[in-house]
Design a protein around this motif. Structure first.
Motif, PDB file in Angstrom:
ATOM      1  N   VAL B  95       0.824  -1.195   0.000  1.00  0.00           N
ATOM      2  CA  VAL B  95       0.000   0.000   0.000  1.00  0.00           C
ATOM      3  C   VAL B  95       0.872   1.265   0.000  1.00  0.00           C
ATOM      4  N   SER B  96       2.040   1.213   0.608  1.00  0.00           N
ATOM      5  CA  SER B  96       2.924   2.380   0.589  1.00  0.00           C
ATOM      6  C   SER B  96       3.312   2.746  -0.838  1.00  0.00           C
ATOM      7  N   LEU B  98       1.644   2.033  -3.455  1.00  0.00           N
ATOM      8  CA  LEU B  98       0.440   2.526  -4.111  1.00  0.00           C
ATOM      9  C   LEU B  98       0.223   4.000  -3.764  1.00  0.00           C
ATOM     10  N   ILE B  99       0.446   4.364  -2.518  1.00  0.00           N
ATOM     11  CA  ILE B  99       0.279   5.762  -2.114  1.00  0.00           C
ATOM     12  C   ILE B  99       1.297   6.629  -2.843  1.00  0.00           C
ATOM     13  N   SER B 100       2.518   6.136  -2.950  1.00  0.00           N
ATOM     14  CA  SER B 100       3.529   6.876  -3.702  1.00  0.00           C
ATOM     15  C   SER B 100       3.068   7.078  -5.141  1.00  0.00           C
ATOM     16  N   ILE B 102       0.010   7.210  -6.200  1.00  0.00           N
ATOM     17  CA  ILE B 102      -1.053   8.219  -6.206  1.00  0.00           C
ATOM     18  C   ILE B 102      -0.424   9.608  -6.152  1.00  0.00           C
ATOM     19  N   GLY B 103       0.629   9.743  -5.324  1.00  0.00           N
ATOM     20  CA  GLY B 103       1.340  11.018  -5.244  1.00  0.00           C
ATOM     21  C   GLY B 103       1.911  11.423  -6.584  1.00  0.00           C
ATOM     22  N   VAL B 104       2.560  10.496  -7.274  1.00  0.00           N
ATOM     23  CA  VAL B 104       3.132  10.797  -8.592  1.00  0.00           C
ATOM     24  C   VAL B 104       2.041  11.254  -9.539  1.00  0.00           C
TER      25      VAL B 104
ATOM     26  N   TYR D  55      -8.486   2.611   7.451  1.00  0.00           N
ATOM     27  CA  TYR D  55      -7.195   2.242   6.891  1.00  0.00           C
ATOM     28  C   TYR D  55      -6.124   2.086   7.968  1.00  0.00           C
ATOM     29  N   PHE D  61      -7.370  -0.558   2.889  1.00  0.00           N
ATOM     30  CA  PHE D  61      -7.017   0.630   2.128  1.00  0.00           C
ATOM     31  C   PHE D  61      -8.167   1.018   1.217  1.00  0.00           C
ATOM     32  N   PHE D 256      -7.968  12.356  -1.807  1.00  0.00           N
ATOM     33  CA  PHE D 256      -6.514  12.527  -1.770  1.00  0.00           C
ATOM     34  C   PHE D 256      -6.109  13.414  -0.594  1.00  0.00           C
ATOM     35  N   LEU D 259      -6.415  11.454   2.550  1.00  0.00           N
ATOM     36  CA  LEU D 259      -5.340  10.462   2.617  1.00  0.00           C
ATOM     37  C   LEU D 259      -4.035  11.119   3.056  1.00  0.00           C
ATOM     38  N   SER D 313       1.226  17.174  -3.591  1.00  0.00           N
ATOM     39  CA  SER D 313       1.639  15.871  -4.110  1.00  0.00           C
ATOM     40  C   SER D 313       3.057  15.569  -3.658  1.00  0.00           C
ATOM     41  N   LEU D 316       3.064  14.475  -0.061  1.00  0.00           N
ATOM     42  CA  LEU D 316       2.645  13.090   0.131  1.00  0.00           C
ATOM     43  C   LEU D 316       3.786  12.138  -0.201  1.00  0.00           C
ATOM     44  N   MET D 317       4.476  12.427  -1.317  1.00  0.00           N
ATOM     45  CA  MET D 317       5.549  11.527  -1.729  1.00  0.00           C
ATOM     46  C   MET D 317       6.720  11.571  -0.764  1.00  0.00           C
ATOM     47  N   ILE D 320       5.803   9.527   2.252  1.00  0.00           N
ATOM     48  CA  ILE D 320       5.757   8.077   2.057  1.00  0.00           C
ATOM     49  C   ILE D 320       7.150   7.530   1.721  1.00  0.00           C
TER      50      ILE D 320
END
Lengths: 253, 297, 235, 352
Positions: B95-96, B98-100, B102-104, D55, D61, D256, D259, D313, D316-317, D320
């Motif tokens: 899932v991490s 996947l979140i990355s 989504i960020g991209v 989650y 998720f 988003f 999240l 964005s 978030l990256m 993570i």
């Protein structure tokens, strides 16, 4: 009168027959061992008893109740608990929380009462905590109650898994390689421990083990599996002298 | 409805389905190897379109040079995304990653808005693709004829690469077992990078064709096709390239034909794919051509 | 050839290896026996760089392997046949063999090695175009070994090659291991089937909970009372 | 021990009083724009807690949050708008008769918004929760899209793409923060109890949880439905705060943002969610200048729409990729931490 009885259970994965026509009979209060080389189908047999897998053929009876198609959680409710070969603890939760989760299946208050902390729920919670603390004391884990499970040394993780299983109030306890990764000294302690918990919790125990010392020392009766087929059954001395068993373990020569 | 009109719709449906297929292949290849839904794939598709747009308008390249440059750039970009956003998370929970992803995806979309502007841009269609052709009694814009042909050519090429070359073999091996592949001396990171490059290349081809079929570009144009094509990959059986093509065609045809025959449902057009997805996940989660990846206890 | 010195490995808080020393001299068959979870597989996986060391060193041909990528270790001729065979079931037998030689460039030699493998395992030759997933367990083990030979190993490490195979095939596998050794490949073998392994080994190590608890020539260990009791199941 | 417990109670009550005092103060001195931000903070805390429940704590998720918010927002709006207001809105096609003359007060409407969202969550969860990880994500995302597409097309109920305008402005700081506090308390007590532990056990290891006798499906449904309810209430608050809603508002972008709050705060941390809920909401508003005209002394721009989202964005990256645990990991703030710095109290039941 058997506590657990399997009637010709067979498990096939695609073309591979992992277990074929297995007949097990376990009486109340026995300690029974299941041995066999790697890949003989021992864990598969466990997974069928606890319904992680549904047998391709055959049926499983627990106290004369057909439990073949039950869900794993229903099996636990009936009184069969297990541990896993590759320890499966709730790693990010504390030792106490792990054991408390084992109590959850007996919680009768609905969720809303637990959130509102009603007297009924608080009584249940108090009882759970007391019971869990007692269990942890019995298993010598009371010094690590608030540690996270992942931080425990290996031996304690194994014991915690047993404590958690005992919290579900089982009648039959399945142990999947409890001595894996233990040295001989620890294995001897484990043997005593298994005898102790049987007396204390009035248990029937069925275990998979590789370490011969443990199996021969603790089990009253042993089943030997090879290629999914039972090749021998009997008490430890019979098994040790059984030519088929020797062959299975030593290879042909 | 006459047979001609039906054929008219069918040609449109097949061309849309082929586009979906091109994009779906990228999802399926990446998922096959990394078990990752590359959320940004639809946005890579969008970038392919824009790169071609700028190559043709700002840099005034001949169309075929511009297309090749755009496709190459998109492939490089796909590889860089993998390196920056996914490779560091190789050992992290699914899932991490996947979140990355989504960020991209959001990053590319919002950068798209910043750099390309939020207003739609008209794609400069080369003459070859803009002609109206008449086959029998039906009119076809030539791009709708070329899309399935080009998709087919790329598909054959890809099949050759995957089934006959050593890199292709390594890709197939990786889809099963990274560790053993490493033990064979395969440079796993490199093969994964190739896979992203290849998937992005196909997405760029898709993006350019899309630009010519619906001659508008806008930064969020990849979102819906992206989701639908992932669904196409799941419907076909994720990890299976033929399945992705089949899924893409099914969704394209379903969409066009439903709207054509049941105009009342036009507003629900974007929901069909999702409904199909949910049905497939419940009835046959492995998809039409997927293999069973059983999980062991 | 391979020298493991004071090797420590930690797995998510668990000490899997607590300082082990192993020597694998050129041209010999060395075996590592011990129960489940003793740390045998971890030792081999550490050698090819699949798990991180937390202490000690691994020397191969007098080069320290710490921090070197698996693919480069494999190119140097240190090769592991993993437990459970792990052939690429979705690829044909031919393709599995080709992948074994993935990193090699010497085309002629590759072809010669392929012939060699097919000679060692005639059963594979009949089935070159077949998917590896359709092979029986024993055939898959042969393919796994053949695939490893294609990487041109100098030291071949095998993790439980007899796992889950019928006795007759097990015997066959052990003969093949000896044959490969005769071709000049050094062997490091992990086995549950302790007796069979010790019989063909020049030297053996016994592992228990991350430690080496005993070592000696194969024959000697075979006759050792403790080994018999713990691993051979003979009282 | 007793004394320490008393101190803790006193501290907690004091903190709550300070929080209420602050809200009163804000209400007095801040202008309506700033108050809007304060309100949004409260709403986003509720929304992020609901996603964290699903989650962060239960390990499912889900990307479908925007859908449940839409359900809650539309339900609350339709129940609170006056018949006259509705008639003005529905000029293309009249509203269905059973909704035309309804006018509820705010609280029941808000709760109904939650209930309808919970029902939607229940219906969606039943098939979707058989899936896991990425498949669950894409299925829930699909459901949210389906909800949005239906809302766009059901002209006579939702007024379609035109949306609803002139929602009565009931949302104020007492509602938003009252509900935020209620959500926080709910979560704290839930995870002090057996059900919360069961949820966490499912997150940690499903097979082991089921072997402990936990009915996986039932507990997952419980968590998912409660989460949907909270999302619905949050959506209702948001709609009435904005005064206008339309289907485009409830695109994936909204999910988003939530999240981002959960990931930044730490998956499985209530305190983390509250802190990052406030941080992100304030940043979101503060950084609005990026999208508008800017004057850099040397040069000025007409504003770069989208730049704000670029920053989010990247945030978030970065989180993570480099700080996977977020601000708090799965720990919680506690008073002990303040007294004994450097030692976070573990998230356990011992503080009883």
């Amino acid at each position: 009168m058997y506590m657990l009885r399997t009637d010709n259970i067979t498990m096939k994965f695609g073309g591979l027959v992992a277990v074929s026509n297995l007949n097990l009979e376990i009486k109340q209060n026995e300690i029974v061992g299941l041995i066999g080389p790697n890949g003989a189908g021992k864990t598969t047999a466990f997974n069928m008893i606890t319904s992680q897998y549904t047998p391709t053929e055959g049926s499983i009876f627990f106290n004369n109740e057909d439990i073949t198609s039950y869900k794993p959680y229903e099996i636990t409710k009936l009184g069969i608990a297990r541990t896993f070969q590759n320890i499966k603890l709730f790693k990010e939760m504390t030792v106490l929380e792990n054991v408390l989760v084992g109590n959850h299946l007996r919680v009768r208050s609905p969720l809303i009462l637990s959130v509102l902390r009603s007297p009924m729920y608080l009584r249940e919670e108090k009882h759970m905590v007391e019971k869990s603390m007692n269990l942890l004391r019995d298993l010598n884990l009371d010094d690590v109650v608030n540690e996270k499970a992942y931080s425990l040394p290996y031996g304690k993780q194994r014991r915690l898994e047993i404590a958690r299983a005992l919290a579900t109030d089982p009648k039959l306890l399945l142990l999947d390689e409890p001595a894996a990764g233990m040295n001989p000294q620890e294995s001897i302690e484990l043997m005593n421990f298994i005898h102790e918990i049987r007396e204390k919790f009035d248990l029937t125990i069925f275990l998979i083990e590789h370490t011969m010392q443990v199996v021969m020392g603790v089990c009253e009766r042993i089943y030997v599996l090879d290629y999914g087929v039972t090749i021998a059954e009997g008490n430890p001395s019979d098994i040790q002298n059984n030519p088929k068993v020797i062959e299975a373990y030593l290879g042909v020569n | 409805m006459t047979f001609e009109i039906f054929l008219q719709h069918l040609s449109n449906a097949v061309s849309l389905g082929s586009l979906y297929a091109l994009i779906a292949i990228g999802y399926t290849m990446v998922y096959g190897i990394l078990r990752l839904i590359n959320f940004a794939h639809g946005d890579i598709f969008m970038l392919g379109g824009y790169f071609a747009f700028y190559a043709l308008t700002t840099f005034l390249m001949p169309w075929w040079v511009g297309f090749i440059v755009a496709i190459g750039l998109t492939a490089l970009l796909g590889m860089s995304i993998e390196k920056v956003a996914y490779r560091p998370l190789r050992d992290s929970p699914k899932v991490s990653v996947l979140i990355s992803a989504i960020g991209v995806s959001f990053l590319i979309e919002s950068l798209g808005v910043v750099i390309f502007g939020g207003i739609q841009k008209a794609f400069p269609i080369p003459d070859l693709f803009g002609k109206v052709m008449m086959i029998g009694n039906i009119y076809i814009v030539s791009v709708n004829f070329f899309i399935p042909v080009i998709a087919f050519i790329f598909l054959v090429g890809l099949m050759y690469l995957i089934n006959k070359t050593k890199t292709g073999m390594a890709m197939r091996a990786l889809s099963r077992d990274h560790e053993t592949a490493r033990l064979m001396g395969i440079d796993v990171d490199k093969v994964i990078a190739y896979t992203f490059g290849l998937g992005s290349l196909l997405a760029a081809v898709g993006g350019i064709m899309w630009g010519m079929k619906y001659p508008q570009l806008y930064p969020l144009m990849g979102v819906m096709p992206g989701l639908k094509c992932f669904i196409a990959a799941v419907v076909g059986g994720i990890g299976n390239i033929t399945g992705a093509v089949l899924g893409g065609l099914i969704i394209g045809i379903l969409e066009i034909m439903t709207v054509a025959f049941l105009p009342d449902l036009t507003g629900y057009r974007d929901a069909f794919a999702f409904i199909l997805l949910i049905i497939i996940l419940l009835v046959k989660p492995t998809g039409l051509m997927g293999e069973n990846l059983a999980e062991k206890v | 050839m391979l020298k493991i010195r004071d090797l420590h490995v930690n797995y998510g808080g668990i000490k899997a290896l607590k300082g082990i020393n192993i020597n694998v001299p050129d041209g010999k068959i060395i075996t590592l026996i011990g129960g489940n979870g003793a740390g045998k597989s971890t030792t081999l996986r550490a050698a090819v760089g699949l798990v991180k060391l937390s202490g000690g060193s691994i020397l191969y041909d007098n080069n320290d392997l710490t921090g070197i990528k698996t693919k480069d270790i494999v190119s140097k001729g240190l090769v592991l046949v993993p437990e459970g065979r792990r052939v690429f079931a979705n690829l044909t037998i031919h393709e599995n063999l080709v992948l074994g030689a993935y990193a090699r460039k010497d085309k002629l030699e590759i072809e010669r090695d392929r012939e060699k493998v097919l000679m060692l395992f005639p059963r594979l030759k009949e089935r070159l175009k077949q998917k590896a997933g359709t092979l029986s367990g024993g055939e898959q083990q042969m393919l796994a070994v053949g695939r490893a030979i294609m990487t041109k190993p100098k030291l071949l490490m095998m993790d439980e090659p007899s796992l889950g195979l019928a006795p007759l095939i097990v015997k066959n596998i052990f003969e093949i291991i000896q044959n490969i050794n005769k071709l000049g490949v050094t062997i490091l073998l992990i086995e549950q089937n302790a007796k069979a392994a010790l019989e063909i080994a020049d030297y053996g190590y016994v592992m228990e909970t991350g430690n080496i608890v005993m070592e000696g020539p194969g024959r000697e260990l075979l006759n050792n009372e403790d080994v018999k009791k713990a691993y051979l199941g003979i009282a | 021990m007793e004394r320490e417990k008393k101190i803790r109670v006193v501290l907690t009550v004091t903190a709550a009083a300070v929080a209420v005092g602050l809200l009163v103060l804000f209400n007095l001195i801040l202008d309506s724009y700033m108050m809007r931000i304060v309100n949004l903070c409260g709403i986003y805390i509720t929304l992020a807690l609901s996603l964290n429940l699903i989650y962060g704590f239960t390990g499912m998720f889900s990307l479908g949050h925007a859908g449940f918010m839409a359900v809650g927002a539309y339900t609350t709006a339709l129940l609170t708008m006056s018949p006259a207001q509705k008639e003005m809105n529905f000029f293309l096609e009249p509203i269905v008769p059973w909704l035309a003359n309804v006018e509820w007060s705010f609280l029941p409407a808000l709760l109904m918004g939650g209930v309808v969202a919970a029902v939607a969550g229940f219906i969606i969860g039943a098939p979707a929760l058989k899936l896991k990880d990425d498949y669950l994500a894409i299925a829930t995302l699909g459901f949210a899209e389906i909800i949005r597409i239906f809302f766009t097309n059901m002209q006579s109920i939702t007024n379609g793409p035109l949306g609803l305008k002139g929602l009565p402005p009931y949302t104020n700081v007492w509602w938003t923060w009252g509900i935020a506090f209620a959500s926080i308390l709910f979560m704290v007590f839930l995870f002090k109890g057996s059900y919360g532990r069961a949820f966490k056990a499912i997150r940690e290891d499903e097979v082991a949880a089921e072997a402990m006798g936990i009915n996986l499906f039932r507990h997952k449904m419980l968590s998912f439905t409660i989460g949907s309810f909270m999302a619905g209430v949050g959506g209702g608050l948001l709609g009435n705060l904005m005064g206008t809603i339309d289907p485009l508002m409830f695109r994936f972008l909204l999910a988003f943002n939530i999240l981002l709050i959960v990931v930044l705060g730490g998956m499985g941390s209530i305190t983390g969610t509250v802190i990052s809920g406030i941080v992100i909401t304030v940043l979101m508003e503060y950084l609005r200048f990026l999208d508008g005209p800017m004057d850099f002394y040397l040069f000025s721009t007409d504003g770069i729409p989208g730049l704000r989202m670029v920053i989010f964005s990247i945030m978030l990256m970065v989180v993570i990729l480099f700080f996977q645990k977020g601000i708090m990991g799965n720990r919680e703030f506690s008073w002990d931490f303040l007294f004994r710095p450097g030692r976070f109290k573990k998230n356990s039941v011992e503080g009883e």
